[in-house]
Design an enzyme around this catalytic site. Sequence first.
Site, mmCIF file in Angstrom:
data_model
loop_
_atom_site.group_PDB
_atom_site.id
_atom_site.type_symbol
_atom_site.label_atom_id
_atom_site.label_comp_id
_atom_site.label_asym_id
_atom_site.label_seq_id
_atom_site.Cartn_x
_atom_site.Cartn_y
_atom_site.Cartn_z
ATOM 1 N N GLU A 1 39.612 26.200 41.245
ATOM 2 C CA GLU A 1 40.206 27.523 40.982
ATOM 3 C C GLU A 1 41.554 27.413 40.275
ATOM 4 O OE1 GLU A 1 40.150 29.926 44.576
ATOM 5 O OE2 GLU A 1 37.966 30.076 44.486
ATOM 6 N N GLU B 1 31.188 27.981 44.913
ATOM 7 C CA GLU B 1 31.660 28.688 46.106
ATOM 8 C C GLU B 1 31.092 30.089 46.040
ATOM 9 O OE1 GLU B 1 35.801 28.763 47.295
ATOM 10 O OE2 GLU B 1 36.117 26.760 46.487
HETATM 11 O O1 AHR Z 1 36.488 28.770 50.685
HETATM 12 C C1 AHR Z 1 37.757 29.236 50.973
HETATM 13 C C2 AHR Z 1 38.677 29.209 49.757
HETATM 14 O O2 AHR Z 1 38.256 30.156 48.839
HETATM 15 C C3 AHR Z 1 38.716 27.924 48.980
HETATM 16 O O3 AHR Z 1 39.611 27.011 49.491
HETATM 17 C C4 AHR Z 1 39.170 28.378 47.623
HETATM 18 O O4 AHR Z 1 38.683 27.559 46.590
HETATM 19 C C5 AHR Z 1 38.669 29.805 47.533
HETATM 20 O O5 AHR Z 1 39.653 30.671 47.111
#
Ligand code: AHR
Length: 524
Positions: A192, A312
Amino acid sequence: MNMKKGLCLAAALLVSATGVFAQQAKIKIDIDRTVGEIDPNLWGNFAEHLGRCIYGGIYEPGSPLADGDGFRTDVMKAVQDLGVTLVRYPGGNFVSNYHWLDGVGPERVPRMDYAWHRLETNMFGTNEFVKWNRKAGTEPYMAVNMGTGTIEEAQWWVEYCNADGGSYYSELRKKHGYPEPYNIIYWSLGNEMDGPWQMGHLNAEDYVKKAREASKLMRLVSPDIKLIAAGSSNYAGDADPYHWNRTILEGLASEIDYISLHMYVGNEQDNYYNFVSTPIVMDTRTQIVRGMLNELKNKNRNQRPIYIAWDEYNVWYRARSGADAVGERALEEHYNLEDALVIAGFLNVFVRNADVVKMANMAQLVNVIAPIFTSEEGIFLQTIYYPLQLFSNEMKGTSLDVMVDCDTYDTDRFSNGDNEETSHLLGVPYLDVSAAVNGDQVTIMVVNRNKDQAISTDLICQEGTFAGNFEVYEVNGPDIKSENDFGVTNVETLRKDDIRAKGEKINYSFAPHSVTMIRGQIKR
Ligand code: AHR
């Protein structure tokens, strides 16, 4: 919420025995209309040093439930039953200030983790993670620190993991008791990096420069690794995810194998239909990046294949701020049935786009926005465990382009074209469907988003005929707000009566708020 007739010609409303209007829908299955091979990496997961994901989750030395390596055996079994294929590690936001050398060898360096405000002992690190994967039967997927880390540190990590011997870091691995190289294939170039919340956040142009050099150094050590670039995660305010994705794709086109995308959704307004429609946003974002990848292919004759990794995704809104988002018990979201329907919708998106989405990682594995939840005494399986388990164990082979003809609804968020991300929409179909063919077996996954009504559906075989017994499994629960807990299973997968099929048509009534899998043979 506004119900209306869909695009379909034949979605007639029928009067049921009870006098209530029931919908009639149609799903056409054509085994010649293929999309792409379903990559087993779609059933990935994610373990971050965050809350109780690692410590108290997968790793709890001294627990009567742990094995000789300190790995929780009940968690390990639940992971295996879940059909997890690869596991991303060690973060997440955590990785942007993580120095892997702190977590190897006899001397571990405790550090404050400023992403989630907790003390990181570093007792669990690279070697423990790889060993855990080998026992679980999963593939490790590492993320390097592109925030406060250097490109040299990334290179050393690849050397530590993948070089045979002779070099300083491969010899260090041996000294630590691991003579064989791990040959870790998947490495992501940071996490990110488009988010201002990220330690060491960069703009797109600076990220490209750093990631390109990191990639060069890492591949000099291990030429066959696959690299994942940090694509868009930030859709807030004046963020420009399209600029970010286009810039990094153009700048890293010769280096990367995947662009990663992240997405979390929530039901903050307690609006069921808005919420269960959110997979549409994921679908739209997938199509936009697909377009960018096509543009790249069209421009560069020798373009290496680049795929999408949704590395994610999840529902996450309850434990997202204040005390619930930091410390030892951060992000302990408790899921219900409507969350499971959203997850099934995401999984349908991956399957429908199987030609371009080649990796996906539910975030995360244990305790932290997770399908598996532990206490010191045991575990329970959250609602979102069940759709993922169904897909990972059953959705194999080649994805099909399925025609769905059913009633649609409007919501205040997803109505006819007033949301810029979904401007192509003409109402949201109640049924959300994906299908795959594997040999002569066809597997159909159907989410019925209708909260109150079953949907009577004709499944029509376009090529060949349905033959023999079709197995039916359904994820459901008494109510959309039903949850599981220790000793309480309200939402789970149940086997329903088989369907005896013959000919070109099966009729099945999909229960309200359900995920259903139907599987059987097609004869040519
Ligand atoms: O999964 C939780 C968080 O969400 C992770 O650390 C991050 O990459 C995202 O913002």
